[in-house]
Design a protein around this motif. Structure first.
Motif, PDB file in Angstrom:
ATOM      1  N   ASN A 180      -5.888  11.833   5.500  1.00  0.00           N
ATOM      2  CA  ASN A 180      -7.145  11.446   4.866  1.00  0.00           C
ATOM      3  C   ASN A 180      -8.290  11.367   5.866  1.00  0.00           C
ATOM      4  N   ASN A 181      -9.468  11.604   5.343  1.00  0.00           N
ATOM      5  CA  ASN A 181     -10.676  11.447   6.156  1.00  0.00           C
ATOM      6  C   ASN A 181     -11.532  10.347   5.559  1.00  0.00           C
ATOM      7  N   TYR A 182     -11.959   9.446   6.417  1.00  0.00           N
ATOM      8  CA  TYR A 182     -12.833   8.354   5.980  1.00  0.00           C
ATOM      9  C   TYR A 182     -14.126   8.440   6.780  1.00  0.00           C
ATOM     10  N   SER A 183     -15.224   8.444   6.100  1.00  0.00           N
ATOM     11  CA  SER A 183     -16.492   8.498   6.811  1.00  0.00           C
ATOM     12  C   SER A 183     -17.474   7.505   6.194  1.00  0.00           C
ATOM     13  N   VAL A 184     -17.971   6.610   7.009  1.00  0.00           N
ATOM     14  CA  VAL A 184     -18.993   5.678   6.533  1.00  0.00           C
ATOM     15  C   VAL A 184     -19.903   5.372   7.717  1.00  0.00           C
ATOM     16  N   LYS A 185     -21.189   5.415   7.475  1.00  0.00           N
ATOM     17  CA  LYS A 185     -22.116   5.266   8.599  1.00  0.00           C
ATOM     18  C   LYS A 185     -21.950   3.900   9.267  1.00  0.00           C
ATOM     19  N   THR A 186     -21.955   2.871   8.458  1.00  0.00           N
ATOM     20  CA  THR A 186     -21.803   1.525   9.014  1.00  0.00           C
ATOM     21  C   THR A 186     -21.306   0.565   7.937  1.00  0.00           C
ATOM     22  N   ASN A 187     -20.830  -0.584   8.384  1.00  0.00           N
ATOM     23  CA  ASN A 187     -20.347  -1.606   7.457  1.00  0.00           C
ATOM     24  C   ASN A 187     -19.267  -1.076   6.516  1.00  0.00           C
ATOM     25  N   GLY A 188     -18.202  -0.599   7.100  1.00  0.00           N
ATOM     26  CA  GLY A 188     -17.126  -0.111   6.243  1.00  0.00           C
ATOM     27  C   GLY A 188     -15.791  -0.156   6.943  1.00  0.00           C
ATOM     28  N   GLN A 189     -14.759   0.276   6.238  1.00  0.00           N
ATOM     29  CA  GLN A 189     -13.417   0.388   6.796  1.00  0.00           C
ATOM     30  C   GLN A 189     -12.874  -0.954   7.280  1.00  0.00           C
ATOM     31  N   GLY A 190     -12.653  -1.814   6.300  1.00  0.00           N
ATOM     32  CA  GLY A 190     -12.143  -3.149   6.614  1.00  0.00           C
ATOM     33  C   GLY A 190     -13.227  -4.029   7.179  1.00  0.00           C
ATOM     34  N   CYS A 191     -14.389  -3.997   6.536  1.00  0.00           N
ATOM     35  CA  CYS A 191     -15.558  -4.723   7.042  1.00  0.00           C
ATOM     36  C   CYS A 191     -15.916  -5.872   6.096  1.00  0.00           C
ATOM     37  N   ALA A 192     -15.858  -7.082   6.621  1.00  0.00           N
ATOM     38  CA  ALA A 192     -16.180  -8.260   5.799  1.00  0.00           C
ATOM     39  C   ALA A 192     -17.404  -8.949   6.375  1.00  0.00           C
ATOM     40  N   VAL A 193     -18.402  -9.138   5.561  1.00  0.00           N
ATOM     41  CA  VAL A 193     -19.584  -9.856   6.025  1.00  0.00           C
ATOM     42  C   VAL A 193     -19.885 -11.006   5.063  1.00  0.00           C
ATOM     43  N   THR A 194     -20.550 -12.007   5.582  1.00  0.00           N
ATOM     44  CA  THR A 194     -20.978 -13.146   4.778  1.00  0.00           C
ATOM     45  C   THR A 194     -19.799 -13.831   4.083  1.00  0.00           C
ATOM     46  N   ASN A 195     -18.831 -14.205   4.904  1.00  0.00           N
ATOM     47  CA  ASN A 195     -17.724 -15.055   4.442  1.00  0.00           C
ATOM     48  C   ASN A 195     -16.870 -14.393   3.360  1.00  0.00           C
ATOM     49  N   SER A 196     -16.253 -13.294   3.737  1.00  0.00           N
ATOM     50  CA  SER A 196     -15.488 -12.509   2.769  1.00  0.00           C
ATOM     51  C   SER A 196     -14.168 -12.028   3.372  1.00  0.00           C
ATOM     52  N   VAL A 197     -13.415 -11.321   2.557  1.00  0.00           N
ATOM     53  CA  VAL A 197     -12.148 -10.731   3.005  1.00  0.00           C
ATOM     54  C   VAL A 197     -12.146  -9.248   2.630  1.00  0.00           C
ATOM     55  N   ALA A 198     -11.930  -8.381   3.626  1.00  0.00           N
ATOM     56  CA  ALA A 198     -11.905  -6.945   3.345  1.00  0.00           C
ATOM     57  C   ALA A 198     -10.779  -6.290   4.124  1.00  0.00           C
ATOM     58  N   VAL A 199     -10.103  -5.364   3.459  1.00  0.00           N
ATOM     59  CA  VAL A 199      -8.974  -4.684   4.104  1.00  0.00           C
ATOM     60  C   VAL A 199      -9.009  -3.196   3.775  1.00  0.00           C
ATOM     61  N   LEU A 200      -8.821  -2.373   4.788  1.00  0.00           N
ATOM     62  CA  LEU A 200      -8.532  -0.950   4.598  1.00  0.00           C
ATOM     63  C   LEU A 200      -7.125  -0.722   5.116  1.00  0.00           C
ATOM     64  N   LEU A 201      -6.256  -0.224   4.231  1.00  0.00           N
ATOM     65  CA  LEU A 201      -4.866  -0.001   4.625  1.00  0.00           C
ATOM     66  C   LEU A 201      -4.459   1.420   4.261  1.00  0.00           C
ATOM     67  N   ASP A 202      -3.971   2.146   5.271  1.00  0.00           N
ATOM     68  CA  ASP A 202      -3.527   3.520   5.039  1.00  0.00           C
ATOM     69  C   ASP A 202      -2.052   3.598   5.427  1.00  0.00           C
ATOM     70  N   ARG A 203      -1.242   4.104   4.491  1.00  0.00           N
ATOM     71  CA  ARG A 203       0.204   4.026   4.692  1.00  0.00           C
ATOM     72  C   ARG A 203       0.766   5.188   5.495  1.00  0.00           C
ATOM     73  N   GLU A 204       0.301   6.389   5.267  1.00  0.00           N
ATOM     74  CA  GLU A 204       0.929   7.566   5.877  1.00  0.00           C
ATOM     75  C   GLU A 204      -0.112   8.582   6.335  1.00  0.00           C
ATOM     76  N   GLY A 205       0.387   9.595   7.053  1.00  0.00           N
ATOM     77  CA  GLY A 205      -0.433  10.760   7.349  1.00  0.00           C
ATOM     78  C   GLY A 205      -1.280  10.618   8.593  1.00  0.00           C
ATOM     79  N   ASN A 206      -1.851  11.752   8.942  1.00  0.00           N
ATOM     80  CA  ASN A 206      -2.730  11.801  10.112  1.00  0.00           C
ATOM     81  C   ASN A 206      -4.159  11.668   9.605  1.00  0.00           C
ATOM     82  N   ASP A 207      -4.763  10.599   9.956  1.00  0.00           N
ATOM     83  CA  ASP A 207      -6.048  10.261   9.343  1.00  0.00           C
ATOM     84  C   ASP A 207      -7.181  10.245  10.369  1.00  0.00           C
TER      85      ASP A 207
END
Lengths: 681, 338
Positions: free
Chosen positions: A561-588
Motif C-alpha cells: 500500500n501507498n499512503y500519502s498525506v502532506k501533514t497531520n496524518g498516519q496515526g496523528c492525534a491532536v487536541t486530546n485524541s486517539v489515532a491509530v494507523l495499522l498496516d498488517r502486511e505487505g511492502n508499504d
C-alpha cells in the motif's frame, strides 16, 4: 351455475394460496443457501493477538496502556447519543470490534430486512406504544383478466403489508410525534434541505436559528421519534417486499396486460406495468402506493419511490416499487427512488443496467423515516444531490447494490451518511465501483477553497445540541475508486461513527481534509481495507487522524500500500485524541513531509496530550520522515509512537517440502523491556 | 411628424431615466435593509448612554462571521471593548450560555480585552442555576484575573485586584458538585497563582472523576510554588495517562522545575529502576532541558552535573530494558547540549 363458478373460484384461490405458501417457503429455505454473489474469501475480521500485542508495546513505550485510551472525551451531553458512539469514545478498541462485527454481518447477509433489524438494534429509543389492535379492513382486489392468478395473491399480500405498515407508522411513530411536531418537521425539513444556500449559516428564507444550535421544536421531535420502532416497521414491510419480488420474478409471464393498469387497493393505487418498455410519468391524481413493473426497459419520471409528505408534497406515507427486469432509467428532479421522509419507501430493482438520477433526499434516504433502494444486478449509475445514496436522519437510509460495476455520484451527505439518530448505509456487494462525493457545496468559511463531501461513511452531529448518527459505506468486492473532498471515507464530526469498510480488491482512496479514518470534534471515524494493493492520498488530517477528544483508525489488512498525506496524518492525534494507523502486511510506502507531523504524532494542548500510533506489522516499508524506519520503533515524546515490527520478531513455520509459510507467531525479545499488557510496574 | 418622433424618443428616454432611478432606489433600499449597521451609526443613534439593544447589536455584529458583517465585525468588537465592563451585562445575559461557537468566541475575546474590570458583572453569574453559565463565568473570571495577565510564569500571586475572584471561588468550591463547573473552577483558581490555593486544589487530585483530577493538575500547573510541584509529583502515579501526561508537562515547565529540581533528582535516584514513575520523571527532566534549550536561556552547572551523575548511576541498572535505556539516552542527549 353461479354457485359452481363460486366453488371453482374458491378452489382456485385455495390452490393459488397453497402454491404461494409453498413457493414462499422454498424461497425462505433457499435463503439459507449460498447467496447469489459469493463473498470474497474472507473470514470475519478483527485485530489479531499479535496486533494487540504490538499496540500494547507501542503504548508501553510512551508509558501508557490500553486503559489510558479511555480518557474522557464526552464533554457535552445530549439525549441523542448512540450507545455505539459512546462506547467508541470510551474505548477506542470497541470501535474496531464494532466495525468488524458489522463487516462480518454484511459479508453474508442478503435479506435487507435482517440488515434493517440489525440497524434498529443501534437505537434504544423504543416507545411504549403497541401496534394497533385491529389491522385495517382489507378488500379483495379487482384484477383485470390479463393479470394472471399466480401473481394476484402476491400483489394482495403486498397491498396488505403496505396498509399495515401505514397503520403502524401512524400509530407508533406519527402518534408518538403528535400533529404539532409533524407539521413543524414538515416545514423545518424544507428549510433545512431544500434551501438554495446550504451552508453552516442557514437559509435566509427560513426562521433564523442560532448557528450551532437548533429550533427547540425540532429537538423535541428528534427526541420523541422512536427510530427503533420505525425501523422494525420498515423491516417487516421490506421482508414482504423482498419475498414478493422473488416470487413475482418467477411469474413474469403472468402479466399479459399490454398497457399499464391501475387497481384500487386497500393501501391506495396499485400500478402494474407491462413486460414491455413502459414510460411512467408521475400522476399526482393517481399516486401509486405500489408499483409492480414486470419487465422491459422502463422509464420513470417523477417522485416514484418517495414516501411521506413535506410541505408542498402529496405523496403516500408508505410506498413500494418493484421492477423485475430490464435496463431502466429513473429520473426525478425532486425526491424519489427510495426516499422515506416522514414515511417508508422500499424500492427493489432486480435486474438490468439501470440509471438512477434524483435530487435531494433520494436513493436510499430516510429522514424521520426509512428509505430503501435495492438494486440486485447490472452496471448501475447513481447520480443525486444531497442526503442521498444511503443517508439517514432520525431514521434509516439504505442503498444496497448486488453486483456489477457501479458508479455513485452524490454532492453531499451521501454514500453512507448518518445525521442525528440516523443510520445511513451504502452496501455494495460486487464489481469495480466508482464513488464520487462533492463538487457542489463550498466548505466555507473553514476550508473555503475546498468543497464539502460529508460522505462515504461519514457521520455528522448538530454541534453542540445533537449527537451524530452512523454513516457506513461497505464495499465487499472489486477494485474500487473513492473520490471525495472535505469530510469523507470513514470519518465523523460531533459524536457520530463514520465507517468505511472495503473487503477486497485494489482500491484508490482520494480526499482532501478530515478523511480516511478520521474523528473530528468528539467523534469516531474508521476506515478498514481488508485486502488488495491500495493507494491512499489526502492533503491533510487523514489516515488515522483524530482531533478534539476524538478517535480515528485506519486499518489495512493486506497488500502493498501507498499512503500519502502532506501533514497531520498516519496515526496523528491532536487536541486530546486517539489515532491509530495499522498496516498488517505487505511492502508499504508512507509519505508525509510537512512539519514532521506524521508516522505517529501528537501534540500537547489544554494541558495534556494525545495518543498517536503508527504500526506496521510486516514487510519492507519505506518512510519519508527520518524518525521512522523499517524494522524500527520511534517516539520523540511520551504521547506518540511508531513501531515497524522487525522481521526477526516473527517466528515463521514453513512447509519443509514447498517452503510455504504455515504459520507465524510474534515473539518480542525480552531485552526490549516491553513485557506485558500491563507494560511496567 | 417630427414632433411625434421627438416625443416618442423622449418617452423612451424618460422611461429609461425612471427605470434607472427606480432600480437605483430599490438597490439602495435593499442595501440599507441587508447591510449591517456600522458601530458609529449604532452609537450615534443610541446617544450618550447606549441602551441594551445598541449593545446587543454591536455584539451581534462582532460575532457574525458572514460576508454581510465583514466590515463591521472588528470595529464593533472594538466599540464593545471601549464601552467596557459597565455595558457587559446584556451581553452576558443573552450569550454567556450560548451554544453558538461564534458568540462564545467573541464573548471570550471582548471580556479578555476588557480585563479585570469585567469580573464585576461576571461574579453574579457564578451563582446562576444554569451550570453552563456558572462554568463559563468561572472560566472567564480566571482569564480576566490580574494574575493571568502576568507575562512571566514565575510571578507569584495573590494580587489585590483578584481578591473578589478568589473569594468567589473559595465560597463556591465548598458547595459546587457539578463536575463540569468544578473543572473550570480548579483551572481558574490555579490561574490566580496564589500558593494558598495549593492546599485547596490538592484534594481534587484524589477525586473519582478523571477530568476533575486532570484539571486539578492543570490548576496547580499555574502556581509557581514548591508545594504545587510536590502535589504534582503525586499525580505521576495517577491511574489515567491523561492526568500523568498533564503532570509531566506541568513539572517540566522551567519555572516549576527550578523550584524542586533537587527533589526531582533525589526522587529519581530512589525510585525502583525502570518503574513507570521513574521514566515519567526522566521525561520531565528531558523536557525541562529541552525547553530551556529552545528558549535560549541557560541552565546552572550544578543542575547539569546532577543530571549527568544521575545518568551514570542509572545506566547500569537499565541493562536488558530498551525502554529504560531509551528514556535515559534521550535525557542524556538533552543534557549534553549544556
Amino acid at each position: 351455475m353461479n354457485k359452481l363458478v363460486d366453488i371453482v373460484k374458491t378452489c382456485l384461490g385455495v390452490i393459488c394460496a397453497a402454491m404461494v405458501t409453498l413457493i414462499a417457503a422454498g424461497t425462505l429455505f433457499a435463503a439459507d443457501g449460498p447467496p447469489p454473489y459469493p463473498p470474497p474469501d474472507l473470514e470475519p475480521g478483527g485485530l489479531t493477538e499479535a496486533e494487540l500485542q504490538v499496540i500494547d508495546l507501542a503504548l508501553c513505550s510512551i508509558l501508557l496502556d490500553r486503559s489510558d485510551m479511555s480518557f474522557k472525551k464526552d464533554y457535552v451531553d445530549d439525549p441523542f447519543r448512540l450507545e455505539a458512539v459512546q462506547k467508541s469514545l470510551d474505548d477506542p478498541l470497541f470501535l474496531v470490534s464494532w466495525t468488524y462485527d458489522w463487516d462480518a454481518f454484511l459479508l453474508d447477509t442478503q435479506p435487507l430486512d435482517a440488515i434493517i433489524r440489525r440497524a434498529a438494534d443501534e437505537f434504544d429509543d423504543m416507545s411504549d406504544t403497541a401496534d394497533p389492535s385491529r389491522p385495517p379492513s382489507f378488500h379483495s382486489l379487482e384484477f383485470p383478466p390479463e393479470i394472471g392468478i399466480e401473481v394476484r395473491p402476491i400483489i394482495e399480500r403486498l397491498d396488505r403489508a403496505v396498509a399495515i405498515a401505514g397503520q403502524r407508522l401512524e400509530t407508533r411513530v406519527f402518534g408518538v410525534l403528535g400533529d404539532e411536531s409533524l407539521e413543524f418537521i414538515r416545514s423545518w425539513l424544507v428549510c433545512r434541505f431544500f434551501s438554495d444556500q446550504l451552508d453552516d449559516y442557514g437559509n435566509p428564507e427560513c426562521p433564523v436559528e442560532e448557528t450551532y444550535g437548533a429550533d427547540p421544536r425540532f429537538l423535541e421531535a428528534l427526541e420523541k421519534i422512536p427510530v427503533h420502532d420505525l425501523l422494525l416497521i420498515a423491516a417487516d414491510l421490506t421482508k414482504v417486499v423482498e419475498e414478493s419480488a422473488e416470487l413475482l420474478k418467477q411469474h413474469t409471464d403472468a402479466f399479459q396486460n399490454t398497457e399499464p393498469v391501475y387497481i384500487q387497493g386497500t393501501s391506495g393505487w396499485i400500478a402494474i406495468g407491462t413486460t414491455d418498455a413502459d414510460v411512467w410519468v408521475w400522476n399526482p391524481d393517481k399516486p401509486p402506493v405500489i408499483l409492480v413493473e414486470p419487465g422491459g426497459d422502463d422509464f420513470y419520471r417523477g417522485p416514484f419511490g418517495a414516501a411521506g409528505s413535506l410541505h408542498g408534497e402529496q405523496l403516500p406515507d408508505v410506498t413500494v416499487l418493484i421492477d423485475l427486469e430490464g435496463d431502466d432509467v429513473y429520473v426525478s428532479r425532486e425526491r424519489g427512488q427510495g426516499s422515506g421522509c416522514l414515511g417508508i419507501a422500499v424500492v427493489v430493482d432486480m435486474d438490468g443496467n439501470d440509471i438512477w438520477r434524483a435530487g435531494r433526499m433520494s436513493q436510499g434516504s430516510g429522514v424521520f423515516g426509512v428509505g430503501i433502494l435495492r438494486d440486485d444486478a447490472g452496471n448501475d449509475v447513481y447520480h443525486a444531490d444531497l442526503h442521498v445514496q444511503g443517508a439517514g436522519f432520525a431514521g434509516l437510509g439504505l442503498l444496497w447494490n448486488g453486483g456489477g460495476d457501479d458508479t455513485y455520484r452524490g454532492a453531499m451527505y451521501a454514500q453512507g451518511f448518518g445525521y442525528p439518530k440516523g443510520f445511513g448505509l451504502l452496501a455494495d456487494r460486487d464489481g469495480n465501483d466508482s464513488y464520487f462525493a462533492g463538487g457542489t457545496y463550498h466548505s466555507w468559511p473553514t476550508w473555503g477553497s475546498y468543497m464539502l463531501s460529508c460522505s462515504q461513511g461519514f457521520a455528522f452531529g448538530m454541534r453542540p445540541v445533537a449527537s451524530g448518527g452512523i454513516g457506513f459505506l461497505h464495499d465487499r468486492n472489486g477494485n474500487d475508486v473513492y473520490n471525495a473532498d472535505v469530510f469523507s471515507q470513514g470519518s465523523s464530526y460531533w459524536y457520530g461513527i463514520g465507517a468505511l469498510v472495503d473487503d477486497a480488491g485494489n482500491d484508490q482512496f482520494s480526499a482532501q481534509v478530515y478523511s480516511q479514518g478520521a474523528g473530528i470534534h468528539l467523534s469516531a471515524g474508521i476506515l478498514i481495507s481488508r485486502g488488495g494493493n491500495d493507494n491512499f492520498s489526502c492533503d491533510h488530517q487523514a489516515q488515522g487522524f483524530a482531533h478534539d477528544y476524538s478517535v480515528g483508525w485506519l486499518i489495512n489488512e493486506g497488500g502493498n500500500n501507498n499512503y500519502s498525506v502532506k501533514t497531520n496524518g498516519q496515526g496523528c492525534a491532536v487536541t486530546n485524541s486517539v489515532a491509530v494507523l495499522l498496516d498488517r502486511e505487505g511492502n508499504d510506502a508512507y509519505l508525509t513531509w510537512e512539519n514532521n507531523k506524521g508516522h505517529g504524532y501528537g501534540e500537547k494542548i489544554r494541558g495534556f496530550g494525545n495518543i498517536g500510533l503508527q504500526i506496521d506489522m510486516q514487510g519492507n516499508d519505506v518512510y519519508s520522515l527520518d524518525i521512522a524506519e523499517n524494522g524500527g520503533w520511534w517516539t520523540l515524546h511520551s504521547w506518540y509512537a511508531g513501531i515497524d515490527v522487525p522481521e526477526s520478531w516473527w517466528h515463521i513455520e514453513t512447509d519443509e517440502e514447498t517452503g510455504e509459510e504455515i504459520s507465524r507467531k510474534l515473539v518480542i525479545p525480552d531485552d526490549t523491556g516491553w513485557r506485558s499488557v500491563s507494560c511496567m510496574p | 411628424m417630427h414632433a411625434i418622433k421627438y416625443l416618442s424618443s423622449l418617452k423612451w428616454w424618460l422611461f429609461s431615466v425612471i427605470f434607472t432611478v427606480v432600480a437605483f432606489c430599490s438597490t439602495a433600499v435593499k442595501a440599507e435593509t441587508t447591510e449591517a449597521r456600522s458601530p458609529e451609526t449604532i452609537l450615534s443613534e443610541a446617544g450618550d448612554v447606549p441602551d441594551d439593544d445598541a449593545v446587543l447589536e454591536l455584539f451581534r455584529n462582532a460575532s457574525s462571521w458572514d460576508a454581510k458583517h465583514v466590515d463591521v465585525r472588528y470595529p464593533s468588537q472594538d466599540a464593545l471593548v471601549e464601552l467596557g465592563a459597565d455595558y457587559l451585562e446584556p451581553v452576558l445575559k443573552h450569550y454567556l450560555s450560548s451554544t453558538d461557537i461564534r458568540r462564545r468566541i467573541t464573548l471570550n475575546t471582548v471580556v479578555n480585552l476588557i480585563g479585570p474590570p469585567a469580573a464585576v458583572p461576571l461574579i453574579p453569574y457564578t451563582r446562576s442555576e444554569n451550570t453552563v453559565e456558572r462554568s463559563n463565568a468561572f472560566a472567564l473570571l480566571g482569564a480576566v484575573s490580574a494574575a493571568a495577565r502576568q507575562e512571566k510564569p514565575e510571578t507569584v500571586g495573590p494580587f489585590d485586584e483578584d481578591a473578589d475572584i478568589s473569594k468567589t471561588l473559595a465560597e463556591a468550591l465548598t458547595t459546587e458538585s457539578d463536575e463540569e463547573v468544578l473543572r473550570t473552577m480548579l483551572t481558574s483558581a490555579g490561574r490566580l497563582r496564589d500558593p494558598s490555593w495549593v492546599s485547596r486544589i490538592k484534594p481534587y487530585l484524589d477525586h473519582s472523576s478523571e477530568p476533575v483530577r486532570l484539571h486539578a493538575v492543570i490548576g496547580l500547573s499555574f502556581i509557581p510554588h514548591s508545594n504545587a510541584a510536590t502535589a504534582l509529583m503525586k499525580a505521576l502515579d495517577d491511574s489515567m495517562g491523561s492526568v500523568r501526561q498533564a503532570a509531566v508537562f506541568a513539572l517540566s515547565e522551567p519555572f516549576m522545575c527550578h523550584l524542586y529540581y533537587d527533589n526531582l533528582i533525589y526522587a529519581l535516584k530512589n525510585t525502583e529502576p525502570g518503574h513507570r514513575r521513574q521514566l515519567l520523571m526522566l521525561d520531565v527532566l528531558t523536557r525541562y532541558f529541552k525547553t530551556i534549550q529552545d528558549s535560549e536561556e541557560s541552565v546552572s552547572e550544578t543542575q547539569v552535573e546532577a543530571a549527568i551523575n544521575l545518568y551514570n548511576l542509572l545506566i547500569p541498572k537499565s541493562e536488558g530494558n530498551d525502554i529504560f535505556r531509551y528514556y535515559l539516552a534521550r535525557m542524556k542527549t538533552a543534557v549534553s547540549h549544556w
